[in-house]
Each structure stands twice: as structure tokens, then as C-alpha cells.
Design an enzyme around this catalytic site. Structure first.
Site, short mmCIF file in Angstrom:
data_model
loop_
_atom_site.label_atom_id
_atom_site.label_comp_id
_atom_site.label_asym_id
_atom_site.label_seq_id
_atom_site.Cartn_x
_atom_site.Cartn_y
_atom_site.Cartn_z
N ARG A 141 0.82 -1.21 0.00
CA ARG A 141 0.00 0.00 0.00
C ARG A 141 0.86 1.27 0.00
NH1 ARG A 141 -5.52 -1.48 2.13
NH2 ARG A 141 -5.97 0.71 2.49
N TYR A 144 0.70 4.19 -2.60
CA TYR A 144 -0.40 5.14 -2.41
C TYR A 144 -0.18 5.97 -1.15
CZ TYR A 144 -5.26 6.79 -2.07
OH TYR A 144 -6.39 7.56 -2.00
N GLY A 147 3.08 7.99 -1.35
CA GLY A 147 2.92 8.96 -2.43
C GLY A 147 2.09 10.15 -1.96
N VAL A 186 -14.96 -1.47 -1.10
CA VAL A 186 -15.87 -2.37 -0.41
C VAL A 186 -17.35 -2.06 -0.66
CG1 VAL A 186 -15.86 -1.12 1.82
CG2 VAL A 186 -16.23 -3.58 1.77
N GLY A 206 -13.70 -9.69 8.99
CA GLY A 206 -14.73 -8.65 8.84
C GLY A 206 -14.86 -7.75 10.06
#
Ligand code: NAD
Ligand code: UDP
Length: 313
Positions: A141, A144, A147, A186, A206
């Protein structure tokens, strides 16, 4: 009439922003390379006398005379941003660098669409803007998260060194109409799966949480942030503090759709944050802003949107 540049204008959020800015009487340049956005998102705006579309990659410099810049160009879904991670970093870093350069030359005000991902997998809960985050700098990740962190750093350096009027908002999970059916995030995944009667894919057990904001609330927050006086740069969290587990979200979606889809449990993606909830005290105080749309209301709207998109009655 202001001339406003929206990078990533053909994306999910960008298309709603272009629409709002045009409705407010501005001229809008929508700049996009259509990596994760689509012409379909802005089709209804084509032909509007104030609207212009430019196919361009923000990693290359761009020249235009503008009064304001909203810098949104960057894929936001983990599926898209991890597909070509080097390009993702280039987009955030070179893209923001190019847009700050444009802001400096034209003396335009610039709003940077940063993200709650700068907080990584947070140990502070809820997250306030003073929290520096807990980000893995070398994980899947990072392209992202890092960045976007570097983009924020560039914004504040351009403000300190070149007196550029920067505005930084940290956007928390946002959903709404025009999120692509295959976006991979999601809310769109669960709603599309429930409508099609496919299995609902829960990553992990979850129990991880997110706070979901409806897109119209975000757009209002962006407009208000851009209108703050020079000297106020944020960062400001823009999100809905209502916090839900992914299981709660799945159950809500199933109940609303009336679907018989089964829940299936898949491996949790690497570095998936365990919780996320914005502290919006700064937004309340500085922007007089807070979200208006509850998850229940927002879900009803997106369910009806995807019913039409998928042609499911
Ligand atoms: P999106 O993927 O729908 O939109 C991103 C847009 O940027 C797309 O139209 C894409 O084609 C364009 N783009 C990507 N790379 C580009 C490049 N190099 N040059 C020009 N255009 C490029 O995603 P979104 O959800 O609308 O997100 C918009 C912005 O908001 C992003 O910067 C994202 O990081 C930020 N954000 C979104 C969320 C969210 O929950 N939706 C949360 C936090 C931050
Ligand atoms: N998620 C899930 N099933 C899906 C897609 C996502 O359980 O089909 C989970 C994901 O693991 C994360 C949360 O939902 O914990 C939000 O994921 P999303 O990709 O929407 O955004 P993120 O906040 O992770 O960037």
C-alpha cells in the site's frame, strides 16, 4: 467566472466536483488520463459551455491560466493503485509537483486531495490531524500512502518557500453513484455482489472498521475548504465519523437489497488498516462543515444507482 482545473475530473469524486463547480457558475477544465476514470462519468457535462475536457497525464507538466486547482488525479482503489504501483507514486508525487508549479506560476489556489491513508494502520483512534500515522514504507500500500504523504510534504514546502496558497484535505472512505462497478472498493463490491446474488467477499474476519462518507458531503467539504482565507492550509479531515465493521456493512447491504447472497471469507490483504474513524473537530470549527447523509440513506441511493447500472429490477 472562475477558471477551475480539476485533475482526475473524470473519476468518481472528480465528476461530482466538476458538476458542482459548473452548477455554481464556474468554468471547469477536467484533466484526466482515464486510467481509472471514465468518459461516461462526465458524458452529461459535455456540451456545457463552461466545460472542457483534456486528456493528459499529470506526471507531465501542463500549462493553462487558472484561478483554482483541485488536484484529485490518482487511482484510489487498492486494486487500481497496486496494479501499477510505480505509476501510482509518480502520479501522486510528480503530479502534485507539476500542479504546485502551475499554482505558483498562475498564483492559483490549490486543493490537494489527500487521504486518511496517511494515518496508515493507526494506533490513535479516532484519527485527528495531529497524528503522524503508522505507515509501512515498503509494503504493497506504500505506493499510495507514501505517495500521498510526499504530496502533502510538497504542498507545505511550496507554501513555505513559494507562498503558494495550498489547502490540504484528508478524505476518509467515500462512496456514491459513479463508483465503477469493478472499482474493487468495499461498498461497490458488496452492493454489486448482493444485487447479482454473488457471494459477498469479506476480507479477513470482517471485524476491521471504516467510516463511510457519502460523496455529496465530501464535495461540500471540498468547496468550503477551497473558500477558506489564504494562510489556512489544513490539513483537514473530511469524513463521516459513523464507524462500522465490514460485517456490519455486509449485513446492512444484504438486508436493504433483500439478497440471499452468502458471506465468504477471503484472506485479509497485506497491511489492511484495522480501524478508521475521522476526528472532524477541525472541519466543524474551520469550515462549519459536518456530514449530513447517514450510511443508511447513502446506501439506499447507491443501491438504486447500481440497480439501474446493472439493469436489475
Ligand atoms: P478514481 O479512481 O475514480 O478517480 C481518480 C481519477 O484520476 C481517475 O479519473 C483517473 O483516471 C485519474 N488519474 C489517475 N492517474 C492519473 C494521471 N497520472 N494523470 C491524470 N489523471 C489520472 O478515484 P476517486 O475515488 O474519485 O478519488 C479521487 C481522489 O480522491 C484521489 O486523489 C484519491 O486519492 C482521493 N481520495 C479518495 C477517497 C475515496 O474514498 N474515494 C479517499 C481518500 C482520498
Ligand atoms: N473489503 C472487503 N471486501 C471487499 C473489498 C474490501 O472486506 O470485497 C475490506 C478491505 O479489506 C478493507 C475495507 O473493506 O478492510 C475497505 O476496503 P476498501 O478497498 O474499500 O478501502 P481501504 O479503506 O482499504 O482503502
Amino acid at each position: 467566472m472562475k477558471q477551475i482545473l480539476v485533475t482526475g475530473g473524470a473519476g468518481f469524486i472528480g465528476s461530482h466536483l466538476c458538476e458542482r463547480l459548473l452548477n455554481d457558475g464556474n468554468a471547469v477544465i477536467c484533466l484526466d488520463n482515464f486510467y481509472s476514470g471514465s468518459k461516461k462519468n462526465i458524458w452529461h457535462l459535455i456540451g456545457h459551455p463552461g466545460f472542457e475536457v483534456v486528456r493528459h497525464d499529470v506526471t507531465e507538466s501542463y500549462r493553462a491560466e487558472v484561478d483554482e486547482i483541485y488536484n484529485l488525479a490518482c487511482p484510489a482503489s487498492p486494486v487500481y493503485y497496486q496494479y501499477d504501483p510505480i505509476q501510482t507514486t509518480k502520479t501522486s508525487v510528480f503530479g502534485t509537483f507539476n500542479m504546485l508549479g502551475l499554482a505558483k506560476r498562475t498564483k492559483a489556489r490549490i486543493l490537494q486531495a489527500s487521504t486518511s491513508e496517511v494515518y496508515g494502520d493507526p494506533v490513535c483512534h479516532p484519527q485527528n490531524e495531529g497524528y503522524w500515522g503508522n505507515v509501512n514504507p515498503i509494503g504493497v500500500r506504500s505506493c499510495y500512502d507514501e505517495g500521498k504523504r510526499c504530496a502533502e510534504s510538497l504542498c507545505f514546502d511550496y507554501q513555505r518557500i513559494h507562498d503558494v496558497d495550498v489547502k490540504v484535505i484528508r478524505i476518509f472512505n467515500t462512496y456514491g453513484p459513479r463508483m465503477a462497478v469493478n472499482d474493487g472498493r468495499v461498498v461497490s463490491n458488496f452492493v454489486v455482489q448482493a444485487l447479482r446474488g454473488d457471494d459477498i467477499t469479506i476480507y479477513g474476519d470482517g471485524s476491521q472498521t471504516r467510516s463511510f462518507q457519502f460523496v455529496s458531503d465530501l464535495i461540500e467539504g471540498m468547496i468550503r475548504m477551497m473558500a477558506t482565507p489564504k494562510g489556512f492550509s489544513g490539513p483537514v479531515n473530511i469524513g463521516n465519523p459513523g464507524e462500522f465493521t465490514m460485517l456490519e456493512l455486509a449485513e446492512k447491504v444484504l438486508a436493504k437489497v433483500g439478497s440471499k447472497s452468502k458471506l465468504v471469507f477471503k484472506p485479509i490483504p497485506e497491511d489492511d488498516p484495522k480501524m478508521r474513524q475521522p476526528d472532524i473537530t477541525v472541519a466543524r470549527e474551520k469550515l462549519g462543515w459536518e456530514p449530513k447523509v447517514s450510511l443508511d440513506e447513502g446506501l439506499d441511493e447507491v443501491i438504486s444507482y447500481y440497480r439501474d447500472e446493472l439493469n436489475i429490477k
